[in-house]
Design a protein around this motif. Structure first.
Motif, PDB file in Angstrom:
ATOM      1  N   LEU A   1      15.177 -10.332  -1.181  1.00 33.68           N
ATOM      2  CA  LEU A   1      15.003 -11.225  -2.327  1.00 33.68           C
ATOM      3  C   LEU A   1      13.519 -11.513  -2.561  1.00 33.68           C
ATOM      4  CD1 LEU A   1      16.550 -12.940  -4.428  1.00 33.68           C
ATOM      5  CD2 LEU A   1      16.540 -14.787  -2.762  1.00 33.68           C
ATOM      6  N   LEU A   2      12.785 -11.723  -1.481  1.00 31.66           N
ATOM      7  CA  LEU A   2      11.347 -11.946  -1.569  1.00 31.66           C
ATOM      8  C   LEU A   2      10.650 -10.735  -2.191  1.00 31.66           C
ATOM      9  CD1 LEU A   2       8.919 -13.870  -0.275  1.00 31.66           C
ATOM     10  CD2 LEU A   2       8.773 -11.893   1.221  1.00 31.66           C
ATOM     11  N   LEU A   3      11.010  -9.543  -1.739  1.00 34.02           N
ATOM     12  CA  LEU A   3      10.405  -8.322  -2.283  1.00 34.02           C
ATOM     13  C   LEU A   3      10.733  -8.154  -3.764  1.00 34.02           C
ATOM     14  CD1 LEU A   3      11.071  -5.754   0.598  1.00 34.02           C
ATOM     15  CD2 LEU A   3       8.941  -6.963   0.065  1.00 34.02           C
TER      16      LEU A   3
ATOM     17  N   ALA B   1      16.276  -1.171   4.617  1.00 31.03           N
ATOM     18  CA  ALA B   1      17.595  -0.540   4.739  1.00 31.03           C
ATOM     19  C   ALA B   1      17.754   0.098   6.118  1.00 31.03           C
ATOM     20  CB  ALA B   1      17.803   0.495   3.632  1.00 31.03           C
ATOM     21  N   HIS B   2      16.711   0.747   6.593  1.00 31.96           N
ATOM     22  CA  HIS B   2      16.764   1.340   7.940  1.00 31.96           C
ATOM     23  C   HIS B   2      16.881   0.246   9.001  1.00 31.96           C
ATOM     24  CE1 HIS B   2      16.196   5.497   6.853  1.00 31.96           C
ATOM     25  NE2 HIS B   2      15.192   5.154   6.065  1.00 31.96           N
TER      26      HIS B   2
ATOM     27  N   TYR C   1       7.359  -1.381  -3.440  1.00 34.28           N
ATOM     28  CA  TYR C   1       8.693  -1.995  -3.420  1.00 34.28           C
ATOM     29  C   TYR C   1       9.736  -0.997  -2.918  1.00 34.28           C
ATOM     30  CZ  TYR C   1      13.142  -3.824  -5.027  1.00 34.28           C
ATOM     31  OH  TYR C   1      14.448  -4.241  -5.078  1.00 34.28           O
ATOM     32  N   THR C   2       9.686   0.213  -3.432  1.00 34.74           N
ATOM     33  CA  THR C   2      10.649   1.244  -3.032  1.00 34.74           C
ATOM     34  C   THR C   2      10.513   1.565  -1.545  1.00 34.74           C
ATOM     35  OG1 THR C   2      10.641   2.177  -5.256  1.00 34.74           O
ATOM     36  CG2 THR C   2      11.412   3.607  -3.482  1.00 34.74           C
ATOM     37  N   GLU C   3       9.281   1.703  -1.086  1.00 38.07           N
ATOM     38  CA  GLU C   3       9.043   2.023   0.336  1.00 38.07           C
ATOM     39  C   GLU C   3       9.519   0.890   1.244  1.00 38.07           C
ATOM     40  OE1 GLU C   3       7.988   4.305   3.573  1.00 38.07           O
ATOM     41  OE2 GLU C   3       8.033   4.926   1.482  1.00 38.07           O
ATOM     42  N   LEU C   4       9.163  -0.339   0.906  1.00 38.41           N
ATOM     43  CA  LEU C   4       9.570  -1.482   1.736  1.00 38.41           C
ATOM     44  C   LEU C   4      11.084  -1.683   1.715  1.00 38.41           C
ATOM     45  CD1 LEU C   4       6.674  -3.920   0.829  1.00 38.41           C
ATOM     46  CD2 LEU C   4       7.080  -2.831   3.057  1.00 38.41           C
TER      47      LEU C   4
ATOM     48  N   GLN D   1       7.241 -10.359 -10.319  1.00 39.23           N
ATOM     49  CA  GLN D   1       6.032 -11.112 -10.670  1.00 39.23           C
ATOM     50  C   GLN D   1       4.791 -10.221 -10.747  1.00 39.23           C
ATOM     51  OE1 GLN D   1       5.835 -14.452 -11.468  1.00 39.23           O
ATOM     52  NE2 GLN D   1       8.063 -14.353 -11.450  1.00 39.23           N
ATOM     53  N   GLY D   2       4.951  -8.945 -10.454  1.00 36.37           N
ATOM     54  CA  GLY D   2       3.825  -8.024 -10.507  1.00 36.37           C
ATOM     55  C   GLY D   2       2.936  -8.065  -9.281  1.00 36.37           C
ATOM     56  N   VAL D   3       3.373  -8.757  -8.235  1.00 34.51           N
ATOM     57  CA  VAL D   3       2.596  -8.840  -6.998  1.00 34.51           C
ATOM     58  C   VAL D   3       2.740  -7.550  -6.192  1.00 34.51           C
ATOM     59  CG1 VAL D   3       2.401 -10.093  -4.796  1.00 34.51           C
ATOM     60  CG2 VAL D   3       2.821 -11.345  -6.925  1.00 34.51           C
ATOM     61  N   LEU D   4       3.906  -6.924  -6.316  1.00 29.16           N
ATOM     62  CA  LEU D   4       4.225  -5.713  -5.555  1.00 29.16           C
ATOM     63  C   LEU D   4       4.532  -4.599  -6.548  1.00 29.16           C
ATOM     64  CD1 LEU D   4       4.651  -4.887  -2.568  1.00 29.16           C
ATOM     65  CD2 LEU D   4       7.040  -5.500  -2.840  1.00 29.16           C
TER      66      LEU D   4
END
Length: 117
Positions: free
Chosen positions: A84-86, A108-109, A100-103, A92-95
Protein backbone atom coordinates in the motif's frame (compact mmCIF):
# COMPACT_ATOMS: atom_id res chain seq x y z
CA UNK A 1 31.46 -1.34 16.22
CA UNK A 2 34.23 0.49 14.39
CA UNK A 3 33.00 2.74 11.65
CA UNK A 4 29.35 2.44 12.68
CA UNK A 5 27.46 5.66 12.35
CA UNK A 6 24.06 5.10 13.96
CA UNK A 7 23.24 8.78 13.72
CA UNK A 8 23.87 8.90 9.97
CA UNK A 9 20.81 9.80 7.93
CA UNK A 10 20.05 7.88 4.77
CA UNK A 11 21.23 9.58 1.64
CA UNK A 12 24.08 9.99 -0.76
CA UNK A 13 27.38 8.63 0.38
CA UNK A 14 30.55 7.33 -1.27
CA UNK A 15 28.55 4.39 -2.67
CA UNK A 16 25.50 6.41 -3.75
CA UNK A 17 22.12 6.48 -2.02
CA UNK A 18 22.49 4.29 1.06
CA UNK A 19 20.34 3.56 4.07
CA UNK A 20 22.75 2.79 6.89
CA UNK A 21 21.59 -0.32 8.75
CA UNK A 22 24.58 -1.02 10.99
CA UNK A 23 22.83 0.48 14.03
CA UNK A 24 19.90 -1.91 13.54
CA UNK A 25 21.90 -5.09 14.04
CA UNK A 26 20.97 -7.44 16.85
CA UNK A 27 22.74 -6.75 20.13
CA UNK A 28 23.66 -10.41 20.58
CA UNK A 29 25.06 -12.98 18.22
CA UNK A 30 22.96 -13.77 15.16
CA UNK A 31 21.79 -17.35 14.80
CA UNK A 32 23.97 -18.96 12.13
CA UNK A 33 22.21 -20.15 8.98
CA UNK A 34 22.57 -23.92 8.46
CA UNK A 35 24.83 -24.02 11.53
CA UNK A 36 27.51 -22.03 9.71
CA UNK A 37 28.48 -18.74 11.33
CA UNK A 38 30.08 -17.56 8.07
CA UNK A 39 27.14 -18.26 5.77
CA UNK A 40 28.03 -19.14 2.22
CA UNK A 41 25.30 -19.35 -0.42
CA UNK A 42 24.79 -22.84 -1.83
CA UNK A 43 24.28 -23.69 -5.47
CA UNK A 44 21.56 -26.24 -4.61
CA UNK A 45 19.34 -23.63 -2.92
CA UNK A 46 17.07 -21.38 -4.98
CA UNK A 47 16.95 -17.63 -4.48
CA UNK A 48 13.45 -18.06 -3.02
CA UNK A 49 14.69 -20.64 -0.50
CA UNK A 50 17.61 -18.44 0.46
CA UNK A 51 15.29 -15.46 0.97
CA UNK A 52 12.94 -17.63 3.05
CA UNK A 53 15.82 -18.68 5.31
CA UNK A 54 16.90 -15.05 5.70
CA UNK A 55 13.39 -13.84 6.57
CA UNK A 56 12.84 -16.78 8.93
CA UNK A 57 16.10 -15.91 10.72
CA UNK A 58 14.72 -12.43 11.43
CA UNK A 59 11.66 -13.99 13.02
CA UNK A 60 13.67 -16.63 14.88
CA UNK A 61 15.71 -13.87 16.55
CA UNK A 62 12.41 -12.69 18.03
CA UNK A 63 11.34 -16.20 19.08
CA UNK A 64 8.80 -16.42 16.25
CA UNK A 65 8.53 -18.56 13.13
CA UNK A 66 6.83 -18.17 9.79
CA UNK A 67 5.74 -21.81 10.04
CA UNK A 68 3.21 -20.64 12.64
CA UNK A 69 0.02 -19.74 10.70
CA UNK A 70 -0.74 -16.68 12.86
CA UNK A 71 2.79 -15.33 12.46
CA UNK A 72 2.68 -15.95 8.71
CA UNK A 73 -0.66 -14.13 8.52
CA UNK A 74 0.77 -11.15 10.42
CA UNK A 75 3.78 -11.21 8.07
CA UNK A 76 1.47 -11.11 5.04
CA UNK A 77 -0.54 -8.27 6.59
CA UNK A 78 2.69 -6.29 7.08
CA UNK A 79 3.64 -6.88 3.45
CA UNK A 80 0.15 -5.71 2.40
CA UNK A 81 0.88 -2.47 4.27
CA UNK A 82 4.24 -2.10 2.51
CA UNK A 83 2.54 -2.69 -0.86
CA UNK A 84 0.00 0.00 0.00
CA UNK A 85 2.88 2.34 0.82
CA UNK A 86 4.53 1.61 -2.54
CA UNK A 87 1.25 2.16 -4.41
CA UNK A 88 0.77 5.49 -2.67
CA UNK A 89 4.33 6.54 -3.45
CA UNK A 90 3.79 5.69 -7.11
CA UNK A 91 0.47 7.56 -7.21
CA UNK A 92 2.13 10.64 -5.68
CA UNK A 93 5.00 10.51 -8.16
CA UNK A 94 7.56 9.72 -5.45
CA UNK A 95 8.30 6.30 -6.96
CA UNK A 96 8.71 5.77 -10.69
CA UNK A 97 7.01 2.95 -12.57
CA UNK A 98 10.21 0.91 -13.02
CA UNK A 99 11.12 1.09 -9.32
CA UNK A 100 7.52 0.32 -8.34
CA UNK A 101 7.47 -2.77 -10.56
CA UNK A 102 10.82 -4.01 -9.22
CA UNK A 103 9.90 -3.45 -5.56
CA UNK A 104 6.48 -5.06 -6.03
CA UNK A 105 8.18 -8.12 -7.53
CA UNK A 106 10.59 -8.27 -4.60
CA UNK A 107 7.67 -8.12 -2.15
CA UNK A 108 5.92 -10.94 -4.02
CA UNK A 109 9.01 -13.12 -3.61
CA UNK A 110 9.23 -12.22 0.06
CA UNK A 111 5.53 -13.02 0.51
CA UNK A 112 6.21 -16.60 -0.56
CA UNK A 113 8.85 -17.12 2.15
CA UNK A 114 6.57 -19.18 4.45
CA UNK A 115 5.90 -21.60 1.56
CA UNK A 116 9.59 -22.51 1.37
CA UNK A 117 9.99 -23.40 5.05
Amino acid sequence: MPGARPDSPPGPGPLGDVIHLDHRRAAGPVMPVDGNAAYQPRDDVSAEQSLAVTVEALFTQRHRTLTDPQTAEAFHTSLDAVQLLLSGARAQGVLGEEAYTELTSMLAHMRSAPDFL
